[in-house]
Enzyme design. Structure first.
Site, mmCIF file in Angstrom:
data_model
loop_
_atom_site.group_PDB
_atom_site.id
_atom_site.type_symbol
_atom_site.label_atom_id
_atom_site.label_comp_id
_atom_site.label_asym_id
_atom_site.label_seq_id
_atom_site.Cartn_x
_atom_site.Cartn_y
_atom_site.Cartn_z
ATOM 1 N N SER A 95 0.849 -1.196 0.000
ATOM 2 C CA SER A 95 0.000 0.000 0.000
ATOM 3 C C SER A 95 0.876 1.234 0.000
ATOM 4 O O SER A 95 2.042 1.179 0.423
ATOM 5 C CB SER A 95 -0.872 0.019 1.266
ATOM 6 O OG SER A 95 -1.517 1.263 1.417
ATOM 7 N N TYR A 103 -1.834 -1.384 10.632
ATOM 8 C CA TYR A 103 -1.986 -1.687 9.205
ATOM 9 C C TYR A 103 -0.789 -1.180 8.399
ATOM 10 O O TYR A 103 -0.213 -1.924 7.584
ATOM 11 C CB TYR A 103 -3.282 -1.052 8.701
ATOM 12 C CG TYR A 103 -3.503 -1.182 7.214
ATOM 13 C CD1 TYR A 103 -4.078 -2.334 6.675
ATOM 14 C CD2 TYR A 103 -3.153 -0.153 6.329
ATOM 15 C CE1 TYR A 103 -4.293 -2.457 5.304
ATOM 16 C CE2 TYR A 103 -3.361 -0.267 4.962
ATOM 17 C CZ TYR A 103 -3.927 -1.410 4.458
ATOM 18 O OH TYR A 103 -4.138 -1.531 3.093
HETATM 19 P P1 NAD Z 1 -11.714 -5.940 0.202
HETATM 20 O O1 NAD Z 1 -12.370 -5.839 1.506
HETATM 21 O O2 NAD Z 1 -12.560 -6.054 -0.995
HETATM 22 O O3 NAD Z 1 -10.719 -7.175 0.175
HETATM 23 C C1 NAD Z 1 -10.048 -7.638 1.304
HETATM 24 C C2 NAD Z 1 -10.357 -9.118 1.405
HETATM 25 O O4 NAD Z 1 -9.504 -9.690 2.418
HETATM 26 C C3 NAD Z 1 -11.765 -9.448 1.859
HETATM 27 O O5 NAD Z 1 -12.643 -9.547 0.782
HETATM 28 C C4 NAD Z 1 -11.573 -10.785 2.541
HETATM 29 O O6 NAD Z 1 -11.950 -11.837 1.678
HETATM 30 C C5 NAD Z 1 -10.083 -10.899 2.748
HETATM 31 N N1 NAD Z 1 -9.756 -11.244 4.135
HETATM 32 C C6 NAD Z 1 -9.651 -10.424 5.207
HETATM 33 N N2 NAD Z 1 -9.337 -11.146 6.295
HETATM 34 C C7 NAD Z 1 -9.219 -12.438 5.896
HETATM 35 C C8 NAD Z 1 -8.905 -13.653 6.560
HETATM 36 N N3 NAD Z 1 -8.610 -13.681 7.851
HETATM 37 N N4 NAD Z 1 -8.928 -14.799 5.829
HETATM 38 C C9 NAD Z 1 -9.215 -14.795 4.513
HETATM 39 N N5 NAD Z 1 -9.487 -13.660 3.830
HETATM 40 C C10 NAD Z 1 -9.492 -12.511 4.512
HETATM 41 O O7 NAD Z 1 -10.741 -4.692 0.090
HETATM 42 P P2 NAD Z 1 -9.545 -4.308 -0.908
HETATM 43 O O8 NAD Z 1 -9.352 -2.876 -0.702
HETATM 44 O O9 NAD Z 1 -9.757 -4.843 -2.250
HETATM 45 O O10 NAD Z 1 -8.303 -5.007 -0.220
HETATM 46 C C11 NAD Z 1 -7.427 -5.833 -0.925
HETATM 47 C C12 NAD Z 1 -5.989 -5.488 -0.572
HETATM 48 O O11 NAD Z 1 -5.682 -4.196 -1.041
HETATM 49 C C13 NAD Z 1 -5.684 -5.509 0.924
HETATM 50 O O12 NAD Z 1 -4.439 -6.157 1.136
HETATM 51 C C14 NAD Z 1 -5.565 -4.042 1.235
HETATM 52 O O13 NAD Z 1 -4.705 -3.826 2.341
HETATM 53 C C15 NAD Z 1 -4.983 -3.515 -0.038
HETATM 54 N N6 NAD Z 1 -5.123 -2.084 -0.218
HETATM 55 C C16 NAD Z 1 -6.364 -1.517 -0.314
HETATM 56 C C17 NAD Z 1 -6.463 -0.145 -0.446
HETATM 57 C C18 NAD Z 1 -7.811 0.542 -0.525
HETATM 58 O O14 NAD Z 1 -7.858 1.765 -0.451
HETATM 59 N N7 NAD Z 1 -8.898 -0.184 -0.674
HETATM 60 C C19 NAD Z 1 -5.316 0.635 -0.509
HETATM 61 C C20 NAD Z 1 -4.076 0.031 -0.440
HETATM 62 C C21 NAD Z 1 -3.995 -1.338 -0.283
#
Ligand code: NAD
Ligand code: MG
Length: 300
Positions: free
Chosen positions: A192, A205
């Site tokens: 991130s 985080y």
């Molecule tokens: P999202 O909520 O759609 O996806 C995250 C997924 O993590 C969930 O759908 C869930 O299935 C999974 N998850 C969480 N805990 C879990 C567990 N214990 N076991 C199995 N699965 C688990 O959100 P997203 O934003 O698409 O997140 C995906 C990645 O992107 C993450 O690593 C997040 O840190 C990263 N990210 C997101 C952003 C943002 O702004 N959305 C920014 C930077 C990085």
């Protein structure tokens, strides 16, 4: 996005997708994409594939929603068979992804479960290998983000759960996957912008994301000896259930994305092409790299 547009249609990126203000929309973690307003775009109607991953076999975590769903759709349309992991409570979102992968004519292996458990991570890799007949790509997308304003209120339980989900699971999955990965295989982790510009309220985080970045650099140097490449994607603000389900306080959801020069959050569909590039042989000389997709708040 209208059905006639795809990821190649030229347009102004500032107005390509919804801009703030957004509605407050609290959900309990992990949240569901289907309950978000506006609906995130995971490329359902827009992503056009060209066989860039023909015949590859990929395991994707967090594949039900957000960035993981966009990756699953893109990989399937590029010709890959996919194994999908997510939490059992997210089945309503996962069903939509499974249907889309099938529509693309690819094999889908459905493997829900909690990756914060080491035993489950080992089973997950083995079941993916069994179901797909091997493994060429591991994409670690799943993540936990829970905003806590002050360190006094950040519990050991949360700190540990965030590290188990974001860092330990990645370690366990990479370790279990390595013996199965042939030369030419790739691992893609999800770090991130928080790895480089941490927010005050994301102490645990942001620390996990810095760990993911360092892990990616180090593992890449190690496993290139087996012909395996390891890279990471560093998103900026992206419109996914992670954010309204406790990743940000609701007042920040209203303004989500305003801090990016693009003045809007990214959509999951805008991340998928980078994962495709890093998974495919097109990026053959790229390893140990972190690719920013930030709307302008670039990496250092
Ligand atoms: P999202 O909520 O759609 O996806 C995250 C997924 O993590 C969930 O759908 C869930 O299935 C999974 N998850 C969480 N805990 C879990 C567990 N214990 N076991 C199995 N699965 C688990 O959100 P997203 O934003 O698409 O997140 C995906 C990645 O992107 C993450 O690593 C997040 O840190 C990263 N990210 C997101 C952003 C943002 O702004 N959305 C920014 C930077 C990085
Ligand atoms: Mg989800």
């Amino acid at each position: 996005m209208s059905a006639s547009k795809d990821q190649f249609t030229m347009q102004d990126p500032r107005t390509q997708y919804p801009q703030p203000d957004f509605e407050r929309q609290p959900q309990s973690a992990p949240g569901l994409a289907k309950d978000m307003t506006p609906k995130p775009d995971h490329g359902e109607t827009s992503y056009k594939g060209f066989g860039r991953l023909a015949g590859r076999r990929a395991l994707i975590t967090g594949a039900d929603s957000g960035i993981g769903r966009a990756v699953a759709i893109a990989f399937a349309r590029e010709g890959a068979d996919v194994a999908l992991n997510y939490l059992p409570g997210e089945e309503a979102d996962a069903r939509e992804v499974i249907a889309l992968v099938k529509e693309a004519g690819r094999t889908v292996v459905d493997l829900p479960g909690d990756i914060s458990d080491e035993g489950f991570c080992m089973r997950l890799v083995n079941d993916a290998v069994d179901g797909l007949g091997g493994l060429d790509i591991l994409v670690n997308v799943a993540g936990k983000q829970t905003y806590v304003e002050e360190i006094a209120d950040l519990t050991t339980a949360q700190f540990e759960a965030t590290f188990r989900t974001n860092v330990f699971a990645m370690f366990w999955l990479c370790k279990a996957a390595m013996p199965h990965l042939p030369p030419g295989a790739t691992i893609i982790n999800t770090t991130s912008i928080q790895s480089y510009q941490p927010s005050a309220g994301l102490l645990d985080y942001a620390s996990t994301k810095a760990a993911i970045t360092a892990f990616t650099h180090a593992l890449a140097k190690q496993v290139i000896n087996q012909g395996v490449r390891v890279n990471a994607v560093a998103p900026g603000p992206v419109w996914t259930p992670l954010q309204p389900s406790g990743g940000q306080p609701q007042d920040k959801i209203e303004k989500f994305g305003t801090e990016a020069p693009m003045k809007r959050p990214g959509q999951p569909a805008e991340l998928a092409p980078v994962y495709v590039l890093l998974a495919s042989q097109e990026s053959s000389f790229v390893t140990g790299e972190v690719y920013g997709v930030t709307g302008g708040n670039h990496l250092p």
